[in-house]
Design a protein around this motif. Structure first.
Motif, PDB file in Angstrom:
ATOM      1  N   GLN A 112     -10.277  -3.841   6.829  1.00 16.71           N
ATOM      2  CA  GLN A 112      -9.578  -3.970   7.669  1.00 16.71           C
ATOM      3  C   GLN A 112      -9.168  -2.031   7.226  1.00 16.71           C
ATOM      4  O   GLN A 112      -8.983  -1.012   7.722  1.00 16.71           O
ATOM      5  N   GLN A 113      -8.624  -2.197   6.040  1.00 20.59           N
ATOM      6  CA  GLN A 113      -8.308  -0.892   4.909  1.00 20.59           C
ATOM      7  C   GLN A 113      -9.042   0.144   5.086  1.00 20.59           C
ATOM      8  O   GLN A 113      -8.951   0.936   4.875  1.00 20.59           O
TER       9      GLN A 113
ATOM     10  N   GLY B 119      -2.027  -2.627   2.939  1.00 16.78           N
ATOM     11  CA  GLY B 119      -2.015  -3.631   2.844  1.00 16.78           C
ATOM     12  C   GLY B 119      -2.796  -3.897   2.000  1.00 16.78           C
ATOM     13  O   GLY B 119      -3.702  -4.913   1.849  1.00 16.78           O
ATOM     14  N   MET B 120      -3.458  -2.589   0.827  1.00 17.72           N
ATOM     15  CA  MET B 120      -3.851  -3.340  -0.556  1.00 17.72           C
ATOM     16  C   MET B 120      -2.760  -3.936  -1.340  1.00 17.72           C
ATOM     17  O   MET B 120      -3.682  -4.960  -1.743  1.00 17.72           O
TER      18      MET B 120
ATOM     19  N   PHE C 235      -4.932   4.907   1.465  1.00 21.83           N
ATOM     20  CA  PHE C 235      -5.370   2.858   2.250  1.00 21.83           C
ATOM     21  C   PHE C 235      -3.920   2.943   2.559  1.00 21.83           C
ATOM     22  O   PHE C 235      -2.760   3.052   2.148  1.00 21.83           O
ATOM     23  N   GLY C 236      -3.234   2.029   3.343  1.00 22.01           N
ATOM     24  CA  GLY C 236      -2.016   1.385   3.703  1.00 22.01           C
ATOM     25  C   GLY C 236      -1.794   0.644   2.847  1.00 22.01           C
ATOM     26  O   GLY C 236      -1.876   0.101   1.965  1.00 22.01           O
TER      27      GLY C 236
ATOM     28  N   ALA D 216      -9.220   3.767   6.013  1.00 25.33           N
ATOM     29  CA  ALA D 216      -9.361   5.157   5.987  1.00 25.33           C
ATOM     30  C   ALA D 216      -9.790   5.958   5.728  1.00 25.33           C
ATOM     31  O   ALA D 216     -10.015   6.846   6.175  1.00 25.33           O
TER      32      ALA D 216
END
Length: 110
Positions: A79-80, A14-15, A11-12, A84
């Motif tokens: 989006q995340q 953004g989490m 995950f980026g 992924a």
């Protein structure tokens, strides 16, 4: 030739936003309930006298802001997840090396 290592979901950043948006939702809703009950908003609302004062309007706007924050958290989370999953497709495909087990890699000379 070595077998491809399984790639996990990554995950980026953004989490972190998802976490903070849902924390903000919870805080806004708790504050709205406290203001609603402690300031007398419930009593004013149930009497039906309009226009309402700040005891009704402030908790209503806080609740609405919490709903918007929760929806934003859901959008960022979705989006995340897509990022992924697409990252996994890019690195390893859906199932890795289809048709071949990890113990029997294809002979490059064949």
């Amino acid at each position: 030739m070595s077998a491809a290592k399984p790639v996990g979901y990554t995950f980026g950043g953004g989490m972190k936003w998802v976490t903070w948006l849902f924390i903000a939702t919870g805080v806004l809703w708790v504050l709205a309930i406290v203001v609603w009950l402690a300031a007398g908003g419930r009593a004013e609302f149930t009497t039906g006298h309009a226009p309402w004062s700040w005891q009704v309007l402030v908790p209503a706007w806080m609740t609405l802001a919490g709903i918007v924050a929760a929806l934003a958290g859901c959008v960022v989370f979705a989006q995340q997840m897509f990022v992924a999953i697409l990252g996994r497709f890019e690195n390893n495909g859906l199932l890795g090396n289809p048709g071949r087990g990890a113990r029997a890699p294809r002979d490059p000379r064949a």
